[in-house]
Design an enzyme around this catalytic site. Structure first.
Site, short mmCIF file in Angstrom:
data_model
loop_
_atom_site.label_atom_id
_atom_site.label_comp_id
_atom_site.label_asym_id
_atom_site.label_seq_id
_atom_site.Cartn_x
_atom_site.Cartn_y
_atom_site.Cartn_z
N ALA A 84 38.01 39.34 43.75
CA ALA A 84 38.03 37.86 43.31
C ALA A 84 39.41 37.41 42.74
CB ALA A 84 36.74 37.66 42.33
N ASP B 23 32.32 38.91 41.12
CA ASP B 23 32.99 37.89 41.94
C ASP B 23 32.67 36.31 41.20
OD1 ASP B 23 34.25 38.88 44.73
OD2 ASP B 23 32.99 40.31 43.64
#
EC number: 5.3.1.23
Length: 354
Positions: A50, A243
């Site tokens: 991420a 994430d």
């Protein structure tokens, strides 16, 4: 403290990144000259993690601004902004679960918007400066996560991690691997159990590679072995990345994370999530609202280009799952370690980062 390699960087008007699909057998640099090439690198997981894809997307926005400025007339600031808006739409669509992606593109877009009606070249420089800032801030946040998280590692130092939340998933140093790296740098006992992380094998290919680069003791296990090692008392704590973390503390992370959290709870093992404030999404109330990316079933039925399932086998491939906040012992951020209930501490972390 140091980062042994760069994950993504800007060089001579290009967005450069390590092709993570080829590791550990080959270290190759991908050079992107268009927004579409950056988007493809994110979509095909040449770059993943991420924070890392947020950095790549920010540089993709800078690329769009530079291309627009090169063809715009002196007063045509609108062309730059329009190209940025189009680039943001393209980039944001590539990986829907990781909130860092849209967070980074929005930051670059807003930086440019605030400078309008400056000249196109000024706007392009500002876009690149903001991308550089996002990269530098992410690296600083990773170091801070390491400093805060290292105290959570028990004296024996047997840590289980999942997927890759190391330097390759960030601007460098990592999130889940940051406390582990720091413990190793401090000379503390540390041994990492690395889930291979099917089907993309980020643990086996990437986390194991990172740990071996720094000579951090590790044992690679299949995902299905985790419960066995917990039962035998081999695991002291679990540290994973994220994430997206939503307002109530529910966590979206690589598929298989939820299973580990359930196993950890069953065995009385602390389950920690390490993530920067850029991964926190207060706009969603709980994990049910998180979009879960569905990737190609071919990534399940094949491995390294060879089919491993019989023809006709139907496969599912959700790339992420959601771990409910009640299974999370604590969240390690650059602002410190926060404990449940998470709602108010998460708001303070986000407010402190703005």
């Amino acid at each position: 403290m140091s980062s042994a390699f760069r994950t993504v960087w800007w060089e001579a008007g290009q967005v450069c990144l390590i092709d993570q699909r080829l590791l550990p057998n080959e270290t190759s640099v991908v050079r992107c000259t268009t927004v579409e090439e950056v988007a493809r690198a994110i979509r095909t997981m040449q770059i993943r993690g991420a924070p890392a894809i947020g950095c790549a997307a920010a540089y993709g926005m800078a690329l769009a601004a530079h291309h627009a400025a090169s063809t715009a007339t002196d007063g045509d600031h609108q062309q730059v902004y329009d190209q940025l808006a189009a680039a943001k739409t393209i980039l944001d669509a590539q990986r829907p679960t990781a909130v860092n992606l849209s967070w980074a593109t929005r930051r670059v877009q807003e930086k440019v918007r605030r400078l309008i009606p400056a000249a196109p070249n000024t706007l392009a420089r500002a876009a690149l400066e903001e991308a550089h800032a996002i990269l530098a801030e992410d690296l600083a946040m990773c170091y801070a996560i390491g400093r805060h998280g290292v105290a959570l590692i028990p004296p024996r130092g047997h840590v289980l991690t999942h997927c890759n939340a190391g330097g390759l998933a960030t601007a460098g140093y990592g999130t889940a691997l940051a406390p582990i790296r720091m413990a190793h740098e401090q000379g503390r006992p540390i041994h990492v159990y690395v889930d291979e992380t099917r089907p993309f094998l980020q643990g086996a290919r990437l986390t194991a590679w990172e740990l071996l680069q720094e000579r951090i003791p590790m044992t690679l296990i299949t995902d299905t072995m985790a419960g066995h090692f917990m039962q035998r008392g081999a695991i002291d704590c679990v540290i994973v990345g994220a994430d997206r973390i939503v307002a109530n503390g529910d966590v979206a992370n690589k598929i298989g994370t939820y299973s580990l959290a359930v196993l950890a709870r069953a065995h009385g093992i602390p389950f920690y999530v390490a993530a920067p404030s850029s991964t926190i999404d207060l706009s969603l109330p709980n994990g049910e609202a998180i979009p879960i990316e569905e990737r190609s079933p071919d990534e399940v039925t094949t491995c390294f280009g060879r089919r491993i399932a019989p023809e006709g086998a139907v496969a599912a491939h959700p790339a992420f799952d959601v771990t409910p906040s009640h299974l999370v012992t604590a969240i390690i951020t650059e602002c410190g370690v926060i404990y449940p209930p998470f709602e108010e501490p998460l708001r303070r972390v986000v407010a402190g980062s703005e």
